[in-house]
Motif scaffolding. Structure first.
Motif, PDB file in Angstrom:
ATOM      1  N   ASP A 178      44.102  41.848  26.960  1.00  9.41           N
ATOM      2  CA  ASP A 178      44.428  43.035  27.516  1.00  9.41           C
ATOM      3  C   ASP A 178      43.130  43.763  28.045  1.00  9.41           C
ATOM      4  OD1 ASP A 178      42.843  43.194  25.091  1.00  9.41           O
ATOM      5  OD2 ASP A 178      44.056  44.561  24.085  1.00  9.41           O
ATOM      6  N   GLY A 179      42.093  42.790  28.089  1.00  6.42           N
ATOM      7  CA  GLY A 179      40.909  43.104  28.664  1.00  6.42           C
ATOM      8  C   GLY A 179      39.931  43.866  27.724  1.00  6.42           C
ATOM      9  N   ASP A 180      40.176  43.899  26.521  1.00  9.53           N
ATOM     10  CA  ASP A 180      39.368  44.408  25.527  1.00  9.53           C
ATOM     11  C   ASP A 180      38.715  43.301  24.429  1.00  9.53           C
ATOM     12  OD1 ASP A 180      38.125  45.954  23.525  1.00  9.53           O
ATOM     13  OD2 ASP A 180      40.078  46.154  22.288  1.00  9.53           O
ATOM     14  N   VAL A 181      37.310  43.287  24.919  1.00 15.26           N
ATOM     15  CA  VAL A 181      36.761  41.686  24.325  1.00 15.26           C
ATOM     16  C   VAL A 181      36.517  42.372  23.061  1.00 15.26           C
ATOM     17  CG1 VAL A 181      34.762  40.329  24.300  1.00 15.26           C
ATOM     18  CG2 VAL A 181      36.019  41.123  26.529  1.00 15.26           C
ATOM     19  N   GLN A 182      36.886  41.934  21.964  1.00 17.20           N
ATOM     20  CA  GLN A 182      36.608  42.376  20.477  1.00 17.20           C
ATOM     21  C   GLN A 182      35.656  41.414  19.927  1.00 17.20           C
ATOM     22  OE1 GLN A 182      39.821  42.784  17.755  1.00 17.20           O
ATOM     23  NE2 GLN A 182      41.140  44.009  19.011  1.00 17.20           N
ATOM     24  N   ARG A 183      34.662  41.830  19.162  1.00 18.34           N
ATOM     25  CA  ARG A 183      33.877  41.172  18.365  1.00 18.34           C
ATOM     26  C   ARG A 183      34.196  40.981  16.880  1.00 18.34           C
ATOM     27  NH1 ARG A 183      27.909  40.380  19.118  1.00 18.34           N
ATOM     28  NH2 ARG A 183      26.974  39.644  17.363  1.00 18.34           N
ATOM     29  N   SER A 184      34.517  39.679  16.554  1.00 17.91           N
ATOM     30  CA  SER A 184      35.037  39.488  15.113  1.00 17.91           C
ATOM     31  C   SER A 184      34.068  38.542  14.218  1.00 17.91           C
ATOM     32  CB  SER A 184      36.378  38.829  15.185  1.00 17.91           C
ATOM     33  OG  SER A 184      37.264  39.731  15.912  1.00 17.91           O
ATOM     34  N   SER A 185      34.309  38.548  13.002  1.00 14.20           N
ATOM     35  CA  SER A 185      33.546  37.504  12.368  1.00 14.20           C
ATOM     36  C   SER A 185      34.487  36.222  12.070  1.00 14.20           C
ATOM     37  CB  SER A 185      33.465  37.983  10.829  1.00 14.20           C
ATOM     38  OG  SER A 185      32.817  36.859  10.027  1.00 14.20           O
ATOM     39  N   ALA A 186      33.790  35.261  12.358  1.00  4.38           N
ATOM     40  CA  ALA A 186      34.633  33.798  12.361  1.00  4.38           C
ATOM     41  C   ALA A 186      33.839  32.768  11.576  1.00  4.38           C
ATOM     42  CB  ALA A 186      34.578  33.371  13.912  1.00  4.38           C
ATOM     43  N   LEU A 241      23.739  25.256  18.735  1.00  6.60           N
ATOM     44  CA  LEU A 241      24.262  25.462  20.028  1.00  6.60           C
ATOM     45  C   LEU A 241      25.278  26.179  19.598  1.00  6.60           C
ATOM     46  CD1 LEU A 241      24.299  21.785  21.061  1.00  6.60           C
ATOM     47  CD2 LEU A 241      23.390  23.932  22.324  1.00  6.60           C
ATOM     48  N   VAL A 242      26.257  26.364  18.418  1.00  2.00           N
ATOM     49  CA  VAL A 242      27.152  27.332  18.073  1.00  2.00           C
ATOM     50  C   VAL A 242      26.680  28.543  18.274  1.00  2.00           C
ATOM     51  CG1 VAL A 242      28.724  28.229  16.022  1.00  2.00           C
ATOM     52  CG2 VAL A 242      28.446  25.499  16.521  1.00  2.00           C
ATOM     53  N   ASP A 243      25.559  28.846  17.324  1.00  2.00           N
ATOM     54  CA  ASP A 243      25.029  30.077  17.372  1.00  2.00           C
ATOM     55  C   ASP A 243      24.743  30.811  18.857  1.00  2.00           C
ATOM     56  OD1 ASP A 243      23.972  32.609  16.394  1.00  2.00           O
ATOM     57  OD2 ASP A 243      22.088  31.674  16.398  1.00  2.00           O
ATOM     58  N   GLU A 244      24.080  30.006  19.679  1.00  2.00           N
ATOM     59  CA  GLU A 244      24.063  30.337  20.958  1.00  2.00           C
ATOM     60  C   GLU A 244      25.108  30.821  21.948  1.00  2.00           C
ATOM     61  OE1 GLU A 244      22.027  28.059  25.081  1.00  2.00           O
ATOM     62  OE2 GLU A 244      21.894  27.213  23.189  1.00  2.00           O
ATOM     63  N   TYR A 245      26.149  29.713  21.741  1.00  2.21           N
ATOM     64  CA  TYR A 245      27.246  29.939  22.637  1.00  2.21           C
ATOM     65  C   TYR A 245      28.124  31.170  22.425  1.00  2.21           C
ATOM     66  CZ  TYR A 245      26.524  26.207  25.794  1.00  2.21           C
ATOM     67  OH  TYR A 245      26.103  25.315  26.828  1.00  2.21           O
ATOM     68  N   LEU A 246      28.427  30.956  20.967  1.00  5.33           N
ATOM     69  CA  LEU A 246      29.467  32.000  20.293  1.00  5.33           C
ATOM     70  C   LEU A 246      28.893  33.550  20.306  1.00  5.33           C
ATOM     71  CD1 LEU A 246      31.579  29.707  17.950  1.00  5.33           C
ATOM     72  CD2 LEU A 246      31.932  30.248  20.230  1.00  5.33           C
ATOM     73  N   SER A 256      26.979  35.008  22.154  1.00  2.00           N
ATOM     74  CA  SER A 256      26.778  35.816  23.310  1.00  2.00           C
ATOM     75  C   SER A 256      27.702  35.704  24.335  1.00  2.00           C
ATOM     76  CB  SER A 256      25.566  35.368  24.018  1.00  2.00           C
ATOM     77  OG  SER A 256      25.518  33.975  24.183  1.00  2.00           O
ATOM     78  N   LYS A 257      28.564  34.788  24.116  1.00  2.00           N
ATOM     79  CA  LYS A 257      29.636  34.337  25.161  1.00  2.00           C
ATOM     80  C   LYS A 257      31.041  34.706  24.724  1.00  2.00           C
ATOM     81  CE  LYS A 257      26.710  30.780  27.152  1.00  2.00           C
ATOM     82  NZ  LYS A 257      26.178  31.401  28.357  1.00  2.00           N
ATOM     83  N   THR A 258      32.249  35.182  25.705  1.00  2.00           N
ATOM     84  CA  THR A 258      33.313  35.194  25.453  1.00  2.00           C
ATOM     85  C   THR A 258      34.238  33.835  25.171  1.00  2.00           C
ATOM     86  OG1 THR A 258      33.443  37.241  26.434  1.00  2.00           O
ATOM     87  CG2 THR A 258      35.640  36.474  25.874  1.00  2.00           C
ATOM     88  N   VAL A 259      35.014  33.771  24.154  1.00  2.00           N
ATOM     89  CA  VAL A 259      35.646  32.376  23.962  1.00  2.00           C
ATOM     90  C   VAL A 259      36.655  32.265  24.852  1.00  2.00           C
ATOM     91  CG1 VAL A 259      37.073  31.142  22.244  1.00  2.00           C
ATOM     92  CG2 VAL A 259      35.054  32.343  21.258  1.00  2.00           C
ATOM     93  N   ASP A 260      36.697  31.128  25.565  1.00  2.00           N
ATOM     94  CA  ASP A 260      37.763  30.794  26.647  1.00  2.00           C
ATOM     95  C   ASP A 260      37.681  29.174  26.798  1.00  2.00           C
ATOM     96  OD1 ASP A 260      35.689  30.181  28.532  1.00  2.00           O
ATOM     97  OD2 ASP A 260      36.284  32.054  29.614  1.00  2.00           O
ATOM     98  N   ALA A 261      38.479  28.638  27.421  1.00  2.00           N
ATOM     99  CA  ALA A 261      38.328  27.135  27.520  1.00  2.00           C
ATOM    100  C   ALA A 261      37.151  26.776  28.335  1.00  2.00           C
ATOM    101  CB  ALA A 261      39.648  26.976  28.379  1.00  2.00           C
ATOM    102  N   ALA A 262      36.717  27.318  29.394  1.00  2.00           N
ATOM    103  CA  ALA A 262      35.538  26.968  30.073  1.00  2.00           C
ATOM    104  C   ALA A 262      34.321  26.952  29.097  1.00  2.00           C
ATOM    105  CB  ALA A 262      35.398  27.700  31.481  1.00  2.00           C
TER     106      ALA A 262
END
Length: 310
Positions: free
Chosen positions: A44-52, A76-81, A83-89
């Motif tokens: 829906d275009g709303d980028v939510q931040r959640s605890s994972a 690497l997990v900390d660096e990517y997740l 600051s970046k939105t989770v998607d396939a790429a």
């Protein structure tokens, strides 16, 4: 005083020391339950931040090496997740970074991510709405065969038993026959009052809270539209659980249950048909559990795409 560089150089690294008597390659080595924030757009275009909770793994191909570099995976997990939105790429890029950090040790990598996504749901009739927290799991892997990813979630719904409904209708018919003489003409007002009384509706079918657990693989390049997936499944079932409920919403829910009588087999086929029609879905598996109010055990059904390889 030693410099930071000297301190690091002098620290022992026993993980790199071989143990010939325990030599052997390992399928997966890494960490699970890493706590990290994730950013996710449910469609829906709303980028939510959640605890994972995250699991990060590579294989260990070198029998002569004692272990992997777990700190490299963590960083690497900390660096990517973070600051970046989770998607396939992004996940494919992260897994390639896992392997780049273990060039001499691994040729396969995988990651699992588990979190809850809040979605606002409108009431059935009133102008109210409320939040539903849908559990989300993402599993991604990278190996010689390429990149692969599955999205998991679940839908909670109400299921009213068709057999119980039929048995209830029979009892209502029998009570009607007792209360109204077949040889006399019916009084419309009397029948209407009877139908609205507890004496008239002497039996009701049993319903139960039910759960559909989904595992979906989208076609390459398709976005992870979680809300579209949830909408498709909930619409196919007709009776997803509600959030904000006024009396008009509860009445509409009762009507929906009466119009959507289903065994677990019926529910499984409804979802199967709906997901088969979605061209963005390459494969899926669904497990349905009707948490019985009649029995102490549950009724369960599984369904998948005809070409499923999950």
């Amino acid at each position: 005083m030693h410099s930071h560089e000297n301190t690091v150089r002098l620290m022992p690294d026993v993980a790199g020391q071989a143990q010939p008597h325990l030599a052997g390659a390992l399928d997966w080595v890494g960490m699970d339950g890493i706590e990290v924030p994730v950013r996710f757009d449910a469609g829906d275009g709303d980028v939510q931040r959640s605890s994972a909770q995250v699991g990060a793994f590579v294989n260990l191909t070198r029998p002569d090496k004692r272990g992997i570099h777990m700190s490299r995976l963590y960083l690497l997990v900390d660096e990517y997740l973070s600051s970046k939105t989770v998607d396939a790429a992004m996940l494919e890029s992260l897994l390639r970074a896992f392997l780049d950090s273990h060039k001499d040790l691994a040729d396969r990598a995988r990651i699992s991510i588990r979190f809850d996504q809040l979605v606002r749901r409108a009431a059935l009739r009133s102008d109210n709405s409320g939040w539903r927290a849908y559990p989300v799991s993402i599993e991604a892997s990278l190996c010689a065969d390429g990149f692969r990813m599955e999205l998991g979630t679940e839908v909670v719904y109400s299921s009213t038993c068709p057999a119980s409904a039929a048995l209830s209708r029979q009892l209502i018919q029998e009570q009607f026959a007792k209360d109204f003489d077949a040889g006399k003409s019916l009084d419309h007002a009397a029948v209407l009052a009877w139908l609205g009384s507890e004496k008239g509706i002497v039996a009701t079918p049993h319903a139960q809270r039910s759960v559909a657990r989904l595992l979906v693989r989208f076609v390459d390049g398709a976005p992870l539209k979680l809300i579209d997936l949830l909408d498709t499944v909930e619409h196919s079932l007709g009776t997803p659980v509600q959030t904000a409920v006024k009396r008009e919403d509860e009445q509409a829910f009762a009507l929906a249950n009466g119009g959507n009588l289903m065994f677990c087999e019926d529910a499984a086929r409804r979802i199967q048909r709906a997901l088969d029609a979605d061209k963005n879905i390459a494969d899926f598996h669904v497990r349905l559990e009707h948490q019985e109010s009649l029995h102490a055990h549950n009724a369960v059904a599984h369904a998948h795409k005809n070409t499923s390889v999950l």
